[in-house]
Enzyme design. Structure first.
Site, PDB file in Angstrom:
ATOM      1  N   THR A 138      -6.424   7.553   6.753  1.00 53.45           N
ATOM      2  CA  THR A 138      -6.828   7.711   5.347  1.00 53.45           C
ATOM      3  C   THR A 138      -6.917   6.380   4.612  1.00 53.45           C
ATOM      4  O   THR A 138      -7.129   6.358   3.404  1.00 53.45           O
ATOM      5  CB  THR A 138      -5.861   8.644   4.596  1.00 53.45           C
ATOM      6  OG1 THR A 138      -4.572   8.017   4.533  1.00 53.45           O
ATOM      7  CG2 THR A 138      -5.752  10.004   5.256  1.00 53.45           C
ATOM      8  N   THR A 139      -6.696   5.284   5.326  1.00 50.86           N
ATOM      9  CA  THR A 139      -6.893   3.941   4.769  1.00 50.86           C
ATOM     10  C   THR A 139      -7.793   3.165   5.721  1.00 50.86           C
ATOM     11  O   THR A 139      -7.909   3.530   6.898  1.00 50.86           O
ATOM     12  CB  THR A 139      -5.565   3.171   4.637  1.00 50.86           C
ATOM     13  OG1 THR A 139      -5.037   2.920   5.938  1.00 50.86           O
ATOM     14  CG2 THR A 139      -4.549   3.930   3.799  1.00 50.86           C
ATOM     15  N   HIS A 196       2.443   8.964   0.577  1.00 55.49           N
ATOM     16  CA  HIS A 196       1.380   8.857  -0.438  1.00 55.49           C
ATOM     17  C   HIS A 196       1.839   9.651  -1.658  1.00 55.49           C
ATOM     18  O   HIS A 196       2.429  10.726  -1.519  1.00 55.49           O
ATOM     19  CB  HIS A 196       0.076   9.430   0.103  1.00 55.49           C
ATOM     20  CG  HIS A 196      -0.412   8.710   1.326  1.00 55.49           C
ATOM     21  ND1 HIS A 196      -1.292   7.652   1.273  1.00 55.49           N
ATOM     22  CD2 HIS A 196      -0.096   8.867   2.639  1.00 55.49           C
ATOM     23  CE1 HIS A 196      -1.513   7.195   2.499  1.00 55.49           C
ATOM     24  NE2 HIS A 196      -0.800   7.918   3.353  1.00 55.49           N
ATOM     25  N   HIS A 211       0.827  -1.211   0.000  1.00 49.05           N
ATOM     26  CA  HIS A 211       0.000   0.000   0.000  1.00 49.05           C
ATOM     27  C   HIS A 211       0.859   1.257   0.000  1.00 49.05           C
ATOM     28  O   HIS A 211       0.440   2.317  -0.436  1.00 49.05           O
ATOM     29  CB  HIS A 211      -0.903   0.045   1.233  1.00 49.05           C
ATOM     30  CG  HIS A 211      -1.788  -1.134   1.395  1.00 49.05           C
ATOM     31  ND1 HIS A 211      -2.717  -1.496   0.444  1.00 49.05           N
ATOM     32  CD2 HIS A 211      -1.898  -2.053   2.394  1.00 49.05           C
ATOM     33  CE1 HIS A 211      -3.349  -2.584   0.849  1.00 49.05           C
ATOM     34  NE2 HIS A 211      -2.865  -2.942   2.024  1.00 49.05           N
ATOM     35  N   HIS A 232       3.548  11.059   6.096  1.00 47.33           N
ATOM     36  CA  HIS A 232       2.781  10.940   7.333  1.00 47.33           C
ATOM     37  C   HIS A 232       3.652  10.334   8.425  1.00 47.33           C
ATOM     38  O   HIS A 232       4.076   9.183   8.307  1.00 47.33           O
ATOM     39  CB  HIS A 232       1.548  10.057   7.109  1.00 47.33           C
ATOM     40  CG  HIS A 232       0.522  10.712   6.244  1.00 47.33           C
ATOM     41  ND1 HIS A 232      -0.461  10.014   5.577  1.00 47.33           N
ATOM     42  CD2 HIS A 232       0.340  12.032   5.938  1.00 47.33           C
ATOM     43  CE1 HIS A 232      -1.211  10.875   4.914  1.00 47.33           C
ATOM     44  NE2 HIS A 232      -0.751  12.102   5.107  1.00 47.33           N
ATOM     45  N   HIS A 266       5.290   6.941   6.604  1.00 51.27           N
ATOM     46  CA  HIS A 266       5.043   6.386   5.268  1.00 51.27           C
ATOM     47  C   HIS A 266       4.643   7.520   4.331  1.00 51.27           C
ATOM     48  O   HIS A 266       4.483   8.670   4.778  1.00 51.27           O
ATOM     49  CB  HIS A 266       3.949   5.318   5.346  1.00 51.27           C
ATOM     50  CG  HIS A 266       2.642   5.902   5.769  1.00 51.27           C
ATOM     51  ND1 HIS A 266       2.272   6.014   7.084  1.00 51.27           N
ATOM     52  CD2 HIS A 266       1.644   6.489   5.051  1.00 51.27           C
ATOM     53  CE1 HIS A 266       1.095   6.614   7.158  1.00 51.27           C
ATOM     54  NE2 HIS A 266       0.698   6.932   5.937  1.00 51.27           N
TER      55      HIS A 266
HETATM   56  S1  BO1 Z   1      -2.634   7.466   7.681  1.00 53.14           S
HETATM   57  O1  BO1 Z   1      -1.511   8.210   8.196  1.00 53.14           O
HETATM   58  O2  BO1 Z   1      -3.925   8.017   7.988  1.00 53.14           O
HETATM   59  N1  BO1 Z   1      -2.501   7.324   6.108  1.00 53.14           N
HETATM   60  C1  BO1 Z   1      -2.552   5.895   8.407  1.00 53.14           C
HETATM   61  C2  BO1 Z   1      -3.290   4.857   7.890  1.00 53.14           C
HETATM   62  C3  BO1 Z   1      -3.186   3.600   8.470  1.00 53.14           C
HETATM   63  C4  BO1 Z   1      -2.333   3.408   9.545  1.00 53.14           C
HETATM   64  C5  BO1 Z   1      -1.624   4.477  10.051  1.00 53.14           C
HETATM   65  C6  BO1 Z   1      -1.721   5.706   9.481  1.00 53.14           C
HETATM   66  N2  BO1 Z   1      -2.099   2.224  10.118  1.00 53.14           N
HETATM   67  C7  BO1 Z   1      -2.620   0.996   9.731  1.00 53.14           C
HETATM   68  C8  BO1 Z   1      -1.533  -0.018   9.820  1.00 53.14           C
HETATM   69  C9  BO1 Z   1      -2.077  -1.370   9.545  1.00 53.14           C
HETATM   70  C10 BO1 Z   1      -3.218  -1.635  10.457  1.00 53.14           C
HETATM   71  C11 BO1 Z   1      -4.219  -0.515  10.390  1.00 53.14           C
HETATM   72  C12 BO1 Z   1      -5.251  -0.694  11.449  1.00 53.14           C
HETATM   73  O3  BO1 Z   1      -3.622   0.724  10.602  1.00 53.14           O
HETATM   74  O4  BO1 Z   1      -0.555   0.261   8.866  1.00 53.14           O
HETATM   75  O5  BO1 Z   1      -1.092  -2.340   9.748  1.00 53.14           O
HETATM   76  O6  BO1 Z   1      -3.870  -2.845  10.075  1.00 53.14           O
HETATM   77  O7  BO1 Z   1      -4.694  -1.006  12.677  1.00 53.14           O
HETATM   78 ZN    ZN Z   2      -0.811   8.043   5.327  1.00 56.27          ZN
END
Ligand code: BO1
Ligand code: ZN
Length: 257
Positions: free
Chosen positions: A200-201, A95, A64, A118, A93
């Site tokens: 955001t995911t 985007h 991702h 992020h 990470h």
């Molecule tokens: S973000 O910064 O909003 N794009 C963002 C999105 C997802 C996560 C952290 C920051 N974390 C994810 C982990 C996954 C896990 C999921 C729910 O959260 O990367 O491993 O499954 O716990």
């Molecule tokens: Zn992110």
């Protein structure tokens, strides 16, 4: 297919079918319109450990995004600003998009940027990232936008090397003595926007205090292009940004530097 993606039947408009929270009313990213922001002076943000090199990190391509986490040493923390309590680093990470005219998740005045970083931290009162997902003050994301520069940003040399090494999905690379977060970011962090939003995911948990810095980090076109060479489940990971979501009843605050 996989758990979620960015195209077709696995794309952002379908996330709500499997993940209820993705159709909530406090979702991220958003379009930050400067005409709608409320100016507010928050206390200073305190960055602890941002000035020290990271003893050992792991960079991984999870299909991702490309994600960096700490494998040895104390995690950096933040407190102050709009936050109550202390938040500890868990991962960072990126985007990006198919070309330099898009790719950021948050936008400013309808403008997209080619890359967004992020830096994800969790409220230490909840002890783990996973526990923190159950509380509205569980997470903070420090979010940085990038601009295209004619010169390469040498602070990214170590990271670019890792990017090359993790092109294959689920590949990872360990790096010792990684550049400090202060150097990785490299910009004045005085002026920022802040609002209450979500991951955001999927699972799109509405537990995130977003801090979106106004200044951009310069990197070259070539440096941005290397992100698009990573592989996902089906071919190159050319884009991984969620479209902007409705603001609904939320306020966006602007802390001038
Ligand atoms: S973000 O910064 O909003 N794009 C963002 C999105 C997802 C996560 C952290 C920051 N974390 C994810 C982990 C996954 C896990 C999921 C729910 O959260 O990367 O491993 O499954 O716990
Ligand atoms: Zn992110």
């Amino acid at each position: 297919g996989q758990d979620f993606g960015y195209d077709g039947s696995e794309g952002p408009i379908h996330w709500g079918e499997k993940y209820q929270q993705c159709v909530g009313k406090h979702q991220s990213p958003i379009d930050i319109e400067s005409q709608n922001v409320i100016e507010k002076s928050f206390p200073p943000i305190v960055y602890d450990g941002f000035d020290q090199n990271l003893e050992q990190v792991n960079v991984t391509n999870n299909g991702h995004t490309v994600m960096l986490s700490i494998t040895k040493g104390e995690p950096p923390t933040v407190s102050g600003g709009p936050l109550s309590g202390t938040y500890a680093f868990t991962q960072l990470h990126f985007h990006w998009g198919q070309n330099d005219s898009l790719g950021s998740e948050n936008q400013i005045n309808h403008q997209s940027f080619p890359l967004e970083l992020h830096v994800v931290l969790y409220n230490i009162q909840y002890e783990t990232f996973k526990n923190a997902l159950d509380y509205e003050d569980g997470l903070v994301v420090l979010s940085f936008l990038y601009s295209v520069s004619h010169t390469s940003n040498s602070k990214y040399n170590q990271f670019e090397e890792a990017l090359d090494a993790v092109r294959d999905i689920l590949a990872s690379k360990e790096i010792d003595n990684f550049v400090s977060l202060d150097d990785f970011v490299g910009i004045d962090r005085g002026a920022y926007f802040t609002y209450a939003g979500s991951l955001t995911t999927p699972p799109c948990s509405e537990v995130v205090t977003w801090i979106e810095y106004q200044n951009t980090i310069p990197v070259s076109r070539e440096q941005i292009h290397n992100f698009r060479l990573l592989y996902s489940h089906e071919g190159h990971l050319t884009h991984n940004f969620r479209p902007v979501q409705e603001l609904h009843d939320r306020s966006i605050y602007f802390n001038r530097s």
